[in-house]
Design a protein around this motif. Structure first.
Motif, PDB file in Angstrom:
ATOM      1  N   LYS A 190     -40.650 -47.315  -8.011  1.00 18.01           N
ATOM      2  CA  LYS A 190     -41.202 -46.178  -7.294  1.00 18.01           C
ATOM      3  C   LYS A 190     -41.268 -44.929  -8.165  1.00 18.01           C
ATOM      4  O   LYS A 190     -42.228 -44.158  -8.126  1.00 18.01           O
ATOM      5  N   ALA A 191     -40.252 -44.743  -8.980  1.00 19.82           N
ATOM      6  CA  ALA A 191     -40.190 -43.555  -9.811  1.00 19.82           C
ATOM      7  C   ALA A 191     -41.251 -43.543 -10.886  1.00 19.82           C
ATOM      8  O   ALA A 191     -41.801 -42.477 -11.230  1.00 19.82           O
ATOM      9  N   PHE A 192     -41.612 -44.706 -11.410  1.00 16.47           N
ATOM     10  CA  PHE A 192     -42.565 -44.759 -12.511  1.00 16.47           C
ATOM     11  C   PHE A 192     -43.955 -45.244 -12.100  1.00 16.47           C
ATOM     12  O   PHE A 192     -44.851 -45.321 -12.944  1.00 16.47           O
ATOM     13  N   SER A 193     -44.128 -45.557 -10.839  1.00 13.82           N
ATOM     14  CA  SER A 193     -45.455 -45.992 -10.389  1.00 13.82           C
ATOM     15  C   SER A 193     -46.399 -44.793 -10.303  1.00 13.82           C
ATOM     16  O   SER A 193     -45.980 -43.703  -9.933  1.00 13.82           O
ATOM     17  N   PRO A 194     -47.663 -44.994 -10.670  1.00 18.12           N
ATOM     18  CA  PRO A 194     -48.618 -43.875 -10.642  1.00 18.12           C
ATOM     19  C   PRO A 194     -48.928 -43.453  -9.220  1.00 18.12           C
ATOM     20  O   PRO A 194     -48.852 -44.214  -8.293  1.00 18.12           O
TER      21      PRO A 194
END
Length: 252
Positions: free
Chosen positions: A248-252
């Motif tokens: 979730k933190a690194f998803s665009p």
């Protein structure tokens, strides 16, 4: 007289049948396979679900991971068991050489080992002499018993002769257990198209499976089953939550 004593001994042994758990290595392999099979694909599926991927993508990636993981884990189990067998063979050869080259020293060590159990010299002397007359029994004794220096810490050799098929059986057991465990968290994605919904069912199914597996693991290994169930489920939950949060933190 000897025949009568032998008959009495056999009668007593027949009356007293000890019930020991003898499938420890198989259970260990199953635990290794299922525990990793439940947690790794579970964390992967949760992580991919956090990227808004479809169930088809999660399932494809999950099955690929299960196959690769099963091969890797099985190979690891094979190599570990093979190394154990090779180590045993090396130790047998070394002990055979020592019994031939320095029999007096080896006999003295047998006496010291027995003395550590409180047996007096005049009591263990006949045992030592009997072993010296039977080289194979002597070798077996040295392979299984404690040395003086390592008494109460580890077996001097303390090695049991491994099953020649142990490496193959270990590989197959770990791989199969990994596949069985890995399919549990992936099963909801087979029926629910949206990964965001499937992950919820995956969490529930996997946590239940982890609880059951943890309880069984604790039961068979002699630990507290409920504590083992809680710890196993907690580890799986932390792993999946970490993977989902990172995705979730690194998803665009």
């Amino acid at each position: 007289m000897a025949v009568i004593l032998e008959a009495e001994k056999q009668g007593l042994l027949n009356l007293h049948t000890e019930k020991h758990f003898t499938a420890g290595k198989v259970v260990r392999d199953i635990i290794i396979g299922v525990s990793d099979g439940l947690t790794v694909p579970f964390a992967l599926a949760a992580g991919l679900s956090g990227t808004n991927a479809t169930s088809a993508v999660v399932l494809t990636a999950g099955i690929a991971e299960v196959v690769a993981g099963a091969i890797s884990m099985g190979l690891g189990g094979y190599l570990a068991a093979k190394s154990e067998a090779d180590h045993y063979d090396r130790e047998v050869k070394r002990e055979q050489e020592e019994i031939i080259a320095v029999p007096e020293a080896e006999a003295a060590e047998v006496g010291e080992i027995l003395a550590e159990y409180g047996i007096e010299a005049h009591e263990y002397a006949p045992v030592v002499n009997a072993l010296r007359k039977n080289p194979q029994a002597w070798l077996d004794f040295m392979m299984k018993n404690l040395s003086v220096e390592q008494f109460k810490y580890r077996f001097e050799l303390g090695l049991e002769k491994p099953d020649p098929m142990r490496a193959l059986h270990s590989a197959m057991t770990i791989a199969a257990a990994y596949v069985v465990g890995g399919l549990v968290p992936l099963s909801p994605y087979m029926f629910i198209p949206r990964a965001s919904e499937a992950v919820l069912f995956s969490v529930v199914v996997t946590l239940v499976a982890l609880l059951i597996f943890g309880y069984a693991k604790g039961y068979f290994t002699g630990n507290k089953p409920f504590r083992s169930a809680f710890e196993t489920a907690l580890i799986g939950a932390i792993a999946s939550a970490a993977a989902f949060g990172m995705a979730k933190a690194f998803s665009p």
